[in-house]
Design an enzyme around this catalytic site. Structure first.
Site, PDB file in Angstrom:
ATOM      1  N   TYR A  70       0.836  -1.202   0.000  1.00 38.63           N
ATOM      2  CA  TYR A  70       0.000   0.000   0.000  1.00 38.63           C
ATOM      3  C   TYR A  70       0.867   1.247   0.000  1.00 38.63           C
ATOM      4  CZ  TYR A  70      -4.102  -2.828   1.330  1.00 38.63           C
ATOM      5  OH  TYR A  70      -5.130  -3.735   1.382  1.00 38.63           O
ATOM      6  N   LEU A 111     -21.739   1.529  -3.265  1.00 45.89           N
ATOM      7  CA  LEU A 111     -22.975   1.468  -2.492  1.00 45.89           C
ATOM      8  C   LEU A 111     -23.313   2.784  -1.790  1.00 45.89           C
ATOM      9  CD1 LEU A 111     -22.571  -2.140  -1.066  1.00 45.89           C
ATOM     10  CD2 LEU A 111     -24.376  -1.362  -2.613  1.00 45.89           C
TER      11      LEU A 111
END
Length: 338
Positions: free
Chosen positions: A53, A225
Site C-alpha cells: 500500500y 454502495l
C-alpha cells in the site's frame, strides 16, 4: 461495538476494522492520522495495512502507508492495537507488486524480507495478524506455511491469515498445516458486499467448518454502495472515476464494480435504506457484520467526513424485514459484479 475472535486464535477484535490502503496517496499523512485517532476514540482496535500500500500500486509511494500507520502507532499503547499487514503474493499472475522490483513471491526469501521491512516501517517488534496478500496456487503450500510458522515461533507474528484466496486454496493450506504441524490460517480477507455475495457460495461453509473467520474488504463495494456513481456520475478523485479512465487491469476492475447491474442493485438498496430510515453506507456495513462467519468488517475512508456513516454502523442491527428485502434484491439481480 461487538468484539469477535479471529478464527480459533487468542485474538479478539472490534467487529469493525479500519483499512488504510489510501493513506499516503489519496489521503495525505495529516488526514490519515486524524482518521486513525477518531477511529481509536470510537473503540475500533483493529487496523489493516499491507506492504504494497497505498493504492493505486506505484513504486513512487509504495510502503508509505505502513510508515504512516507506524508513526500513529507510536502515539498509542501497543497492546491496545491489533495490527494486521500483508506480504505481497506473486507478481507473475494477475497483479504486479511494486515491491522488490515486482519479483515478489510466497517463498522463504520474500516472506523473510517482507516481514522485516514491515516491522521496521511499522516501528514494532511484532505483527498481530500477518497475511498473504494473494495466493500462488502453483507453489506448494509447504514452503509458505513452514516459513510463516517460523515467524510465529519467533514471536514476530502472532497469527496468520490469507487474502483473495479460493475454497481450494484455503482447504489446501489447512491440510498442509495439519500434515506439517505448523501454524495455520485463522482468517481470510476477501471481497464481500451487498453487490458481491459470492463468498456465501462456497467459502462461507469452509469458514464455518474449519474455524476460519472472514474479515471482508470493500463492504461498500469500493464506494459504489454510497451512491456516488449513480446516474453516470464520476466524482473527482474517486477511485473508479480514475480506473474507468485508464486501461488494462484498472479499467477492468472499474467495470466490474461500476456497471449497469451494480448500479441497479445499488439503487434498490438505497430504496430499502430510505424506507428503513437508515444511511445506506451504515446499512451496507451492518449487513456485512451480520454474518456468523465474519469476525470484523474492514472499512476504508479517504476523508474524515466519511466516518460518520461508518460509526453509525457500530451498534446497528438490521431488522429481519430489512434483511429479507436485501435478499430479494440479491435474488432478482444475481451477481451484479459478475
Amino acid at each position: 461495538m461487538d468484539r469477535r475472535r479471529l478464527g480459533k486464535s487468542a485474538i479478539v477484535v472490534s467487529d469493525i476494522c479500519m483499512g488504510t490502503m489510501t493513506f499516503g496517496s489519496q489521503t495525505d499523512e495529516a488526514t490519515s492520522l486524524r482518521i486513525l485517532d477518531k477511529c481509536f476514540d470510537e473503540g475500533i482496535d483493529f487496523y489493516d495495512t499491507a506492504e504494497g500500500y497505498p493504492v493505486p500500486p506505484d513504486p513512487k509511494w509504495v510502503g508509505r502507508t505502513e510508515e504512516i500507520v507506524g508513526k500513529w502507532l507510536k502515539t498509542k499503547p501497543r497492546d491496545a492495537i491489533v495490527l494486521a499487514t500483508k506480504v505481497s503474493g506473486p507478481s507473475h499472475v494477475w497483479f504486479r507488486s511494486p515491491k522488490r522490483e515486482g519479483m515478489t513471491a510466497l517463498d522463504r526469501r520474500n516472506i523473510m524480507v517482507a516481514v522485516e521491512d514491515s516491522l521496521q516501517k511499522l516501528g514494532t517488534d511484532y505483527i498481530d495478524l500477518y497475511q498473504t496478500h494473494w495466493p500462488d496456487h502453483e507453489l506448494p503450500y509447504d514452503e509458505t506455511m513452514e516459513v510463516l510458522d517460523e515467524l510465529v515461533r519467533a514471536g514476530k507474528v502472532r497469527v496468520l491469515g490469507c487474502s483473495n484466496e479460493t475454497s481450494w486454496g484455503l482447504m489446501k493450506s489447512i491440510q498442509v498445516a495439519e500434515r506439517l504441524g505448523t501454524a495455520r490460517y485463522h482468517t481470510i480477507q476477501n471481497n464481500f458486499s451487498l453487490n458481491n455475495r459470492r463468498f456465501e457460495d462456497e467459502l462461507a461453509q469452509v469458514c464455518r467448518m474449519e474455524g476460519v473467520s472472514l474479515i471482508p474488504y470493500s463492504p461498500i463495494a469500493g464506494g459504489v454502495l454510497s451512491g456516488k456513481y449513480q446516474d453516470g456520475a464520476r466524482p473527482d478523485g474517486a477511485r473508479f472515476s480514475r480506473y474507468l479512465a485508464m486501461e488494462g487491469r484498472q479499467a477492468e476492475m472499474g467495470k466490474r464494480f461500476v456497471n449497469e447491474r451494480s448500479l441497479a442493485s445499488t439503487a434498490r438498496f438505497h430504496e430499502i435504506a430510505r424506507e428503513a430510515g437508515i444511511d445506506p453506507v451504515a446499512m451496507a456495513v451492518a449487513w456485512s457484520k451480520q454474518h456468523d462467519f465474519v469476525a470484523s468488517t474492514i472499512v476504508g475512508v479517504s476523508n474524515e467526513e466519511q466516518l460518520g456513516a461508518i460509526f453509525a454502523a457500530k451498534d446497528l442491527v438490521l431488522p429481519d424485514e430489512v434483511m429479507r428485502a436485501i435478499n430479494r434484491v440479491s435474488k432478482e439481480i444475481r451477481y451484479p459484479m459478475g
